[in-house]
Design a protein around this motif. Structure first.
Motif, PDB file in Angstrom:
ATOM      1  N   HIS A 140      22.457  43.066  39.422  1.00  0.00           N
ATOM      2  CA  HIS A 140      21.539  43.327  40.531  1.00  0.00           C
ATOM      3  C   HIS A 140      20.882  42.025  41.024  1.00  0.00           C
ATOM      4  N   GLN A 141      20.588  41.149  40.096  1.00  0.00           N
ATOM      5  CA  GLN A 141      20.033  39.852  40.476  1.00  0.00           C
ATOM      6  C   GLN A 141      21.019  39.081  41.343  1.00  0.00           C
ATOM      7  N   ALA A 142      22.306  39.097  40.943  1.00  0.00           N
ATOM      8  CA  ALA A 142      23.330  38.393  41.721  1.00  0.00           C
ATOM      9  C   ALA A 142      23.474  38.993  43.112  1.00  0.00           C
ATOM     10  N   ILE A 143      23.355  40.304  43.196  1.00  0.00           N
ATOM     11  CA  ILE A 143      23.470  40.966  44.495  1.00  0.00           C
ATOM     12  C   ILE A 143      22.283  40.578  45.386  1.00  0.00           C
ATOM     13  N   GLU A 144      21.110  40.589  44.816  1.00  0.00           N
ATOM     14  CA  GLU A 144      19.912  40.223  45.587  1.00  0.00           C
ATOM     15  C   GLU A 144      20.005  38.786  46.089  1.00  0.00           C
ATOM     16  N   GLN A 145      20.556  37.908  45.253  1.00  0.00           N
ATOM     17  CA  GLN A 145      20.630  36.482  45.608  1.00  0.00           C
ATOM     18  C   GLN A 145      21.916  36.161  46.373  1.00  0.00           C
ATOM     19  N   GLN A 146      22.735  37.218  46.603  1.00  0.00           N
ATOM     20  CA  GLN A 146      24.001  37.070  47.315  1.00  0.00           C
ATOM     21  C   GLN A 146      24.944  36.081  46.613  1.00  0.00           C
ATOM     22  N   ASP A 147      24.854  36.059  45.276  1.00  0.00           N
ATOM     23  CA  ASP A 147      25.790  35.255  44.495  1.00  0.00           C
ATOM     24  C   ASP A 147      27.161  35.942  44.484  1.00  0.00           C
ATOM     25  N   LYS A 148      28.195  35.123  44.418  1.00  0.00           N
ATOM     26  CA  LYS A 148      29.562  35.680  44.373  1.00  0.00           C
ATOM     27  C   LYS A 148      29.863  36.205  42.956  1.00  0.00           C
ATOM     28  N   ILE A 149      30.420  37.399  42.907  1.00  0.00           N
ATOM     29  CA  ILE A 149      30.762  38.032  41.619  1.00  0.00           C
ATOM     30  C   ILE A 149      32.279  38.211  41.562  1.00  0.00           C
ATOM     31  N   LEU A 150      32.876  37.814  40.447  1.00  0.00           N
ATOM     32  CA  LEU A 150      34.318  37.971  40.262  1.00  0.00           C
ATOM     33  C   LEU A 150      34.596  39.002  39.172  1.00  0.00           C
ATOM     34  N   VAL A 151      35.371  40.010  39.510  1.00  0.00           N
ATOM     35  CA  VAL A 151      35.824  41.000  38.519  1.00  0.00           C
ATOM     36  C   VAL A 151      37.170  40.522  37.974  1.00  0.00           C
ATOM     37  N   PHE A 152      37.202  40.232  36.685  1.00  0.00           N
ATOM     38  CA  PHE A 152      38.418  39.703  36.052  1.00  0.00           C
ATOM     39  C   PHE A 152      39.094  40.845  35.288  1.00  0.00           C
ATOM     40  N   GLY A 153      40.241  41.280  35.803  1.00  0.00           N
ATOM     41  CA  GLY A 153      40.888  42.461  35.231  1.00  0.00           C
ATOM     42  C   GLY A 153      42.151  42.173  34.451  1.00  0.00           C
ATOM     43  N   ASP A 154      42.921  43.240  34.220  1.00  0.00           N
ATOM     44  CA  ASP A 154      44.183  43.142  33.486  1.00  0.00           C
ATOM     45  C   ASP A 154      45.268  43.804  34.319  1.00  0.00           C
ATOM     46  N   TYR A 155      46.531  43.533  33.959  1.00  0.00           N
ATOM     47  CA  TYR A 155      47.631  43.943  34.822  1.00  0.00           C
ATOM     48  C   TYR A 155      48.250  45.295  34.460  1.00  0.00           C
ATOM     49  N   ASP A 156      47.683  46.045  33.513  1.00  0.00           N
ATOM     50  CA  ASP A 156      48.225  47.375  33.233  1.00  0.00           C
ATOM     51  C   ASP A 156      47.404  48.440  33.958  1.00  0.00           C
ATOM     52  N   ALA A 157      47.788  49.707  33.796  1.00  0.00           N
ATOM     53  CA  ALA A 157      47.135  50.799  34.531  1.00  0.00           C
ATOM     54  C   ALA A 157      45.657  50.900  34.181  1.00  0.00           C
ATOM     55  N   ASP A 158      45.314  50.670  32.919  1.00  0.00           N
ATOM     56  CA  ASP A 158      43.902  50.698  32.530  1.00  0.00           C
ATOM     57  C   ASP A 158      43.150  49.554  33.182  1.00  0.00           C
ATOM     58  N   GLY A 159      43.759  48.366  33.174  1.00  0.00           N
ATOM     59  CA  GLY A 159      43.111  47.208  33.785  1.00  0.00           C
ATOM     60  C   GLY A 159      42.968  47.346  35.285  1.00  0.00           C
ATOM     61  N   VAL A 160      44.006  47.863  35.945  1.00  0.00           N
ATOM     62  CA  VAL A 160      43.963  48.037  37.398  1.00  0.00           C
ATOM     63  C   VAL A 160      42.905  49.075  37.783  1.00  0.00           C
ATOM     64  N   SER A 161      42.871  50.197  37.059  1.00  0.00           N
ATOM     65  CA  SER A 161      41.882  51.231  37.387  1.00  0.00           C
ATOM     66  C   SER A 161      40.470  50.759  37.046  1.00  0.00           C
ATOM     67  N   SER A 162      40.323  49.984  35.966  1.00  0.00           N
ATOM     68  CA  SER A 162      39.012  49.411  35.622  1.00  0.00           C
ATOM     69  C   SER A 162      38.523  48.476  36.716  1.00  0.00           C
ATOM     70  N   THR A 163      39.432  47.629  37.185  1.00  0.00           N
ATOM     71  CA  THR A 163      39.088  46.698  38.259  1.00  0.00           C
ATOM     72  C   THR A 163      38.648  47.458  39.504  1.00  0.00           C
ATOM     73  N   THR A 164      39.378  48.519  39.831  1.00  0.00           N
ATOM     74  CA  THR A 164      39.067  49.315  41.021  1.00  0.00           C
ATOM     75  C   THR A 164      37.697  49.975  40.901  1.00  0.00           C
ATOM     76  N   VAL A 165      37.420  50.558  39.738  1.00  0.00           N
ATOM     77  CA  VAL A 165      36.139  51.242  39.526  1.00  0.00           C
ATOM     78  C   VAL A 165      34.966  50.288  39.740  1.00  0.00           C
ATOM     79  N   LEU A 166      35.015  49.124  39.081  1.00  0.00           N
ATOM     80  CA  LEU A 166      33.880  48.204  39.173  1.00  0.00           C
ATOM     81  C   LEU A 166      33.775  47.575  40.562  1.00  0.00           C
ATOM     82  N   LEU A 167      34.930  47.283  41.148  1.00  0.00           N
ATOM     83  CA  LEU A 167      34.937  46.686  42.478  1.00  0.00           C
ATOM     84  C   LEU A 167      34.338  47.640  43.516  1.00  0.00           C
ATOM     85  N   LYS A 168      34.692  48.925  43.432  1.00  0.00           N
ATOM     86  CA  LYS A 168      34.146  49.907  44.372  1.00  0.00           C
ATOM     87  C   LYS A 168      32.628  50.055  44.187  1.00  0.00           C
TER      88      LYS A 168
END
Length: 776
Positions: free
Chosen positions: A74-102
């Motif tokens: 929330h602090q990063a969002i308020e300060q407009q800092d860039k956030i990187l979601v670092f995921g994995d290339y399997d179905a769990d990693g792809v769906s995890s990345t999607t959930v947090l990114l959304k």
């Protein structure tokens, strides 16, 4: 008797655990027992299991560092800092990345995602990716479904001034990364459920970030949870249960397009995710950059979603072809070695992304753990994946020799690793020593966990509907496997290659079809009027609007001894049966050698005391005496008998002379006293309509009893022969005996022959030992 290919473990329930079910009259006894097997011992627990409730999910704040990580985001969002979601290339990693990114996008974050390339970067966070993120202005990195082993990368992040939040669910190793926060169930001793998938952890983080329960993210949670094979109990069951409902009704363009290429219509099941959706998402990361899979799930463009889904489908088809080629090559490598420990195969040019699938196929075929590696000659290493058998914990055993790996990580049944080429033989030796010291021969057999024995009349659509209330099925909540013992009314091979088996059972008014895919070869091992034990899953088959129960057969066996009837068939190649027999013996009458010298053969004249017990007896010739066959069977004690004899010149079918016919011939001889056999025989045959064999047989009987003498083609009647009964002639008795042998062993019906063997030869069988054979 037919042995099962797998070991059948029957689930047992203590009797004193059943009393609580007394008030659940609306549930069948079958379902009540299945619930008890799942450790559900209260009415409240039964209700919660059969009707999962989102309110039973645990509070995300129970995960250690959740508050700290949420505040930082929330602090990063308020300060407009860039956030990187670092995921994995399997179905769990792809769906995890999607959930947090959304979730981050919904909160207005400036964010993007990064998934490492399997081929150029390998698994998990890496230093180069972190340095690149720093250069691009990212000061907060959040890993999903990865990072718990990133010790070095966490140090790099700290040196660069990047706050690193790790969300993961993989096994914890000796040292934890030194980072801003770790959200991991196994690092949270007070959290009530430790087995969330990577997407489950990301979903919890998203809930904490959003401040409300994110129903709109449930479909993605279901994909990762089911595809990653975590236990489908507790929170995972609830997420999968409601996530499948969300998948069914989804408005997400990417998911709808993915369902369309998978040809999924109507209600989405865990099998749709596990066998159709999950493999397609995985295929992208296996063959190329996994970013496309995330873009598919994130896109708001319907046309783009359709195009990406079709491309992903094509990638999956390419993946299937690559797997097929590598599996063929790997199987040849295994066949060319006599090693019986852990399988390790490696070759330059193999695609790293599919080696886990290849390893799984090798495990299923050879019943041994398998490590499949792609050789990288430039770097002097081999990289790949491993899969194991239930009795061998891959993670724990490999961790004892961790020093031999350049890198290693995974679970008890699956792992990924990098090995220096000069360490391959050391890894092979070490793992072989471990597995041979810990496992018995039985441990290598595949295991089928059988829920219970059920009768044909118990099976109905209603029961199968009840069973489906236990879905979604998965680890720790397996789809029930039932055991049936019954006499099939029909058995046949089906499929264009006749490689599948179809059985039909009928009892009272219930008909059940059983389908065994890939089990067509067992058709020849089924004998008439023989009960079969089958184990498999129950389901509904719908064809032309007609619905009826069916069983998908996983394995079968036969507990009683079997008689295989090849009598009178010249063109049946019994050698085909021998290819599948471990312990057999061929019985001949004399010294005929029609087989390879390496094939064990005996005759009826052999020394019985030297015979050993065998499983299968192939009887190729009739005996001269029934007692010889009886003794031979009692010494060898077979449980399978193949009768393979062919009678060219039947004694039984020849007309046996009557006493009156003997009298007539003797009277003729008395008139002539001396005859030339060459001239006389044809005349006798013509006048009486007898064949030559019959005439010669009668004359030989007279000769043996010394009623007449035969010398140089002349027969002379004795003047005063000794009175003897015809039946005292050995020739007469041999013919009677041979006719009786043919009658019993050759011209009898199948039922008559089986009864004769059972009653006259096989008293050693006693009672069928089902308990020992099947663990019932």
């Amino acid at each position: 008797m037919l042995k099962s290919k797998a070991k059948w473990n029957f689930t047992n329930i203590e009797d004193d655990a059943i009393h609580w079910m007394d008030n659940l009259h609306h549930l069948s006894p079958v379902i009540q027992e299945l619930l008890l097997q799942r450790g559900i011992t209260t009415e409240d627990a039964a209700s919660k299991f059969l009707a999962p409730d989102l309110s039973d999910l645990h509070n995300p704040d129970g995960l250690l560092s959740m508050d700290k990580a949420t505040r930082r985001v929330h602090q990063a969002i308020e300060q407009q800092d860039k956030i990187l979601v670092f995921g994995d290339y399997d179905a769990d990693g792809v769906s995890s990345t999607t959930v947090l990114l959304k979730a981050l996008q919904e909160l207005g974050a400036t964010c993007d995602f990064y998934i490492p390339n399997r081929f150029t970067e390998g698994y998990g966070p890496n230093e180069q990716a972190f340095r690149q993120a720093f250069e691009e202005g990212y000061r907060l990195i959040i890993t999903v479904d990865t990072g718990i082993a990133a010790i070095h990368e966490a140090k790099i992040a700290k040196e660069l001034g990047i706050d690193l939040i790790i969300t993961d669910h993989h096994e914890i190793q000796e040292e934890l990364p030194d980072c801003y926060a770790i959200i991991h169930p196994k690092c949270s001793p007070d959290y009530k459920f430790q087995e969330l998938a990577g997407v489950g952890v990301a979903f919890k983080f998203a809930e904490s970030l959003l401040g409300y329960f994110p129903n709109h993210l449930l479909a993605f949670a279901a994909i990762g949870t089911i595809a990653d094979l975590v236990p489908l109990v507790n929170e995972n069951r609830i997420l999968a249960y409601y996530g499948l409902k969300a998948l069914t009704a989804t408005d997400n363009y990417g998911l709808k397009a993915l369902k369309a290429v998978c040809k999924i219509e109507g209600e989405v099941t865990e099998e749709d995710v596990g066998f159709l959706i999950g493999p397609r998402i995985n295929a992208v990361g296996r063959l190329q950059d996994a970013d496309m899979a995330v873009h598919l799930l994130m896109t708001e463009n319907k046309q783009l979603a359709q195009e990406m889904a079709e491309e992903i489908n094509a990638i999956n088809q390419e993946r299937q072809q690559i797997v097929s080629r590598i599996v063929k090559e790997a199987e040849q490598m295994v066949d060319n070695t006599d090693n019986q420990g852990v399988i390790i195969v490696a070759k330059e040019g193999w695609n790293e992304g599919v080696l886990g699938i290849v390893a799984s196929k090798l495990v299923r075929k050879f019943d041994r753990p398998a490590i499949v590696l792609a050789i990288k000659p430039d770097s002097g290493v081999a990289k790949g994946s491993a899969r194991s058998i239930p009795a061998f914990d891959l993670f724990q055993n490999c961790m004892t020799i961790k020093q031999l790996f350049s890198s290693f990580g995974g679970h008890s049944q699956a792992a990924g690793m990098t090995i220096q080429l000069d360490q391959l033989s050391a890894v092979q030796s070490a793992l072989d020593e471990l597995i041979q010291s810990k496992l018995t021969e039985e441990d290598f057999k595949q295991v089928i966990h059988v829920s219970q024995t059920i009768t044909i009349p118990e099976i109905s659509e209603e029961l199968i509907h009840e069973i489906n209330q236990l879905a979604p099925f998965g680890m720790d909540n397996p789809k029930p496997v039932f055991h049936i013992k019954n006499l099939p009314t029909q058995a046949r091979q089906i499929g264009s290659m006749k490689n599948h088996l179809k059985l039909q059972f009928k009892e009272e008014n219930t008909v059940l079809d059983g389908i065994g895919f890939g089990m067509g070869e067992l058709y020849d091992y089924l004998t008439p009027h023989t009960e079969i034990n089958v184990v498999g899953e129950l389901g509904i088959n719908e064809w032309n609007g007609v619905r009826k129960p069916q069983m998908m057969i996983q394995d079968l066996s036969i507990a009683e001894w079997q008689l295989f009837d090849h009598r009178g068939k010249r063109n049946v190649n019994k050698l085909n049966f021998m290819e599948f027999e471990d312990d057999f013996l061929i019985v001949r009458n004399g010294n005929q050698q029609s087989f390879d010298d390496a094939i064990p053969q005996i005759t009826y004249q052999c020394n019985l005391e030297q015979l050993q017990e065998v499983e299968t007896l192939f009887i190729y010739d009739l005996p001269n005496e029934l007692t010889a066959l009886k003794q031979l069977i009692q010494m060898t004690k077979p449980t399978n008998i193949h009768v393979c004899y062919y009678v060219e010149d039947s004694t039984y079918l020849r007309a046996f002379p009557t006493r009156e016919e003997f009298k007539w011939l003797y009277a003729l001889l008395m008139k002539q006293r001396e005859i030339d056999l060459k001239q006389a025989i044809s005349g006798i045959m013509q006048s009486r309509g007898w064949n030559k064999d019959k005439v010669l047989f009668m004359l030989n009987v007279f000769h043996e009893l010394e009623f007449a003498l035969i010398d140089n083609g002349m027969l002379r009647l004795q003047a005063k022969p000794l009175k003897q009964d015809l039946q005292s002639s050995m020739i007469y008795q041999d013919r009677l005996q041979q006719a009786e042998i043919e009658k019993i062993l050759y011209y009898s019906s199948y039922e008559e022959l089986r009864k004769w063997f059972t009653e006259e030869c096989m008293d050693y069988l006693g009672r069928p030992k089902e308990e020992l054979s099947y663990g019932l």
